[in-house]
Scaffold this active site. Structure first.
Site, PDB file in Angstrom:
ATOM      1  N   HIS A  95     -10.616  -2.907  -1.200  1.00 35.58           N
ATOM      2  CA  HIS A  95     -11.543  -2.352  -0.208  1.00 35.58           C
ATOM      3  C   HIS A  95     -12.607  -1.511  -0.918  1.00 35.58           C
ATOM      4  CE1 HIS A  95      -9.063  -3.285   3.390  1.00 35.58           C
ATOM      5  NE2 HIS A  95      -8.071  -3.204   2.524  1.00 35.58           N
ATOM      6  N   HIS A 117      -7.206  -8.414  -2.386  1.00 37.10           N
ATOM      7  CA  HIS A 117      -8.540  -7.830  -2.171  1.00 37.10           C
ATOM      8  C   HIS A 117      -8.537  -6.351  -2.503  1.00 37.10           C
ATOM      9  CE1 HIS A 117      -6.359  -7.216   1.621  1.00 37.10           C
ATOM     10  NE2 HIS A 117      -7.045  -6.097   1.720  1.00 37.10           N
ATOM     11  N   TYR A 133       0.838  -1.201   0.000  1.00 33.03           N
ATOM     12  CA  TYR A 133       0.000   0.000   0.000  1.00 33.03           C
ATOM     13  C   TYR A 133       0.870   1.247   0.000  1.00 33.03           C
ATOM     14  CZ  TYR A 133      -4.197  -2.666   1.327  1.00 33.03           C
ATOM     15  OH  TYR A 133      -5.257  -3.527   1.357  1.00 33.03           O
ATOM     16  N   ARG A 142      -2.768 -12.089   3.617  1.00 32.16           N
ATOM     17  CA  ARG A 142      -4.115 -11.728   3.183  1.00 32.16           C
ATOM     18  C   ARG A 142      -4.292 -12.094   1.715  1.00 32.16           C
ATOM     19  NH1 ARG A 142      -7.783  -8.186   4.554  1.00 32.16           N
ATOM     20  NH2 ARG A 142      -8.974 -10.059   4.132  1.00 32.16           N
ATOM     21  N   TYR A 187      -0.456  -9.979   0.506  1.00 34.50           N
ATOM     22  CA  TYR A 187       0.613  -9.444   1.358  1.00 34.50           C
ATOM     23  C   TYR A 187       0.565 -10.094   2.736  1.00 34.50           C
ATOM     24  CZ  TYR A 187      -3.111  -6.303   3.020  1.00 34.50           C
ATOM     25  OH  TYR A 187      -4.271  -5.793   3.510  1.00 34.50           O
TER      26      TYR A 187
END
Lengths: 231, 157
Positions: free
Chosen positions: A156, A154, A102, A151, A141
């Site tokens: 959000h 995905h 991110y 995870r 990640y």
């Protein structure tokens, strides 16, 4: 199965110890139930407050160059509990880059940032309740929930709908991801059909030849949309 | 899709800070309003530095990401009373570790009579005090405790 039962089986609990962060953040006292007419019918007024520009829906065109990764189109419809389109509603998305990193400075995963990718987008749904984003597929990640935890990839999503009670923040997953069955955040949803609702479908009709893979994902918000069917 | 119930909720996670804020997001009114300040705390009494609070008051909306001390603030206008309901704001709390948002309400400390008659405060019982802000020199202080001693009253969604 009644609608109420389905809804409860689809919603994760607050306390879910397998997802460690819930342990000190889940309320211990029971939630207080208010008659729905006191709480659930307030208009969701956010439209116009959050700036939405056309270029915000294309996450691959926000910098000088194109981001690395698998270019994808994410589209679907936002529906109310009666299956009617929720028109003109704000959809916000954010995600990791193709390497699983991110932009957020609090993300310390040692995967590369991409100077051509921020990973945040916004759009308004059209007259059919449809949203559409162009982006790159996010990478998986690691996170420190438990040993060797990763995870699944995905995106959000944040949605408003027409009422306060229709406000929804959730995550969309990709079909066939081997990390899905071991993800405690997704597994917190009691009913497997509820978990499946968060997995997009690969769609050849959305896919554009020689350009981008297409995924379709519809979203159902709580409550009935107050928007009149015809002006 | 219809008849299958709503799409389930998932946590906002820790990494929304580059995406969810927008210019002037903490100010719901352009003119004068009430300034609200508070701290979001977990069950150990520690600040929640990665929370997101949203507030609604009628047509007004504001959003604030908590800072490293868990502190948030808003400027909103104070609503009028509505029948037997005392003036109040609707708040949503999002954070890593919250698989669904939490809903609470902020009531005003200078509305003692209206608060005493408010049916939602009545339902909150002896924990009703967690829903009433404190006046600190013209600023309204409203801390949100997710868990434990002084746990804020949260309402079913």
């Amino acid at each position: 199965m009644s609608a109420q039962t389905t809804e409860e089986a689809f919603e994760p609990p607050y306390l879910w110890p397998a997802y460690r962060s819930t342990v000190l953040r889940a309320p211990k006292q029971p939630l207080v139930r208010l008659p729905s007419e006191w709480f659930h019918t307030i208009p969701g007024p956010v439209y116009g407050r959050v700036p939405v520009r056309p270029e915000d829906a294309d996450l691959t065109r926000q910098h000088a160059g194109e981001p690395l990764g698998e270019r994808i189109i994410l589209t679907g419809r936002v529906l109310d509990s009666d299956g009617r389109p929720v028109r003109g509603t704000l959809v916000e998305i954010w995600q990791a880059n193709a390497a699983g990193r991110y932009v957020d400075p609090s993300d310390q995963h040692p995967a590369p940032l991409d100077p051509n990718f921020t990973g945040a987008g916004r759009c308004l749904t059209d007259a059919e309740g449809r949203y559409r984003f162009v982006t790159v597929k996010p990478g998986a990640y690691p996170w420190r929930n438990d040993h060797n935890a990763w995870r699944p990839a995905h995106v959000h999503f944040s949605l408003f709908g027409s009422q306060l009670s229709s406000r929804l923040v959730t995550q969309m997953y990709f079909p066939g991801d081997p990390l899905i069955p071991q993800d405690p955040i997704l597994e917190a949803i009691p009913d497997p059909r509820g978990r499946e609702r968060l997995v997009a479908a690969f769609d050849r009709e959305v896919t554009q030849p020689e350009w981008a893979l297409g995924y379709r994902w519809d979203i159902v918000l709580r409550g009935r949309d107050a928007t009149p069917m015809e002006a | 899709m219809a008849g299958q119930g709503p799409t389930p909720s998932q946590t906002v996670g820790p990494f929304f800070g580059f995406a969810m804020p927008f210019p002037d997001d903490t100010r719901a009114v352009s003119g004068d309003g009430v300034r609200i300040e508070g701290q979001l705390l977990d069950g150990a009494g520690e600040p929640v530095p990665d929370g997101l609070i949203e507030v609604w008051q009628g047509e007004e909306f504001a959003r604030c990401r908590t800072d490293p001390e868990g502190v948030f603030h808003f400027v909103v206008s104070k609503p009028p009373a509505n029948g037997s309901h005392a003036p109040h704001l609707e708040l949503y709390v999002f954070a890593r570790g919250l698989l669904r948002q939490l809903a609470t309400r902020l009531y005003f400390p200078d509305e003692e009579a209206a608060n005493a008659a408010d049916p939602a405060l009545e339902l909150a019982g002896d924990r009703r005090g967690t829903l009433v802000a404190r006046d600190e020199g013209g600023i309204l202080r409203f801390d949100i405790r997710l868990q434990g001693e002084g746990e804020t009253v949260f309402f079913e969604l």
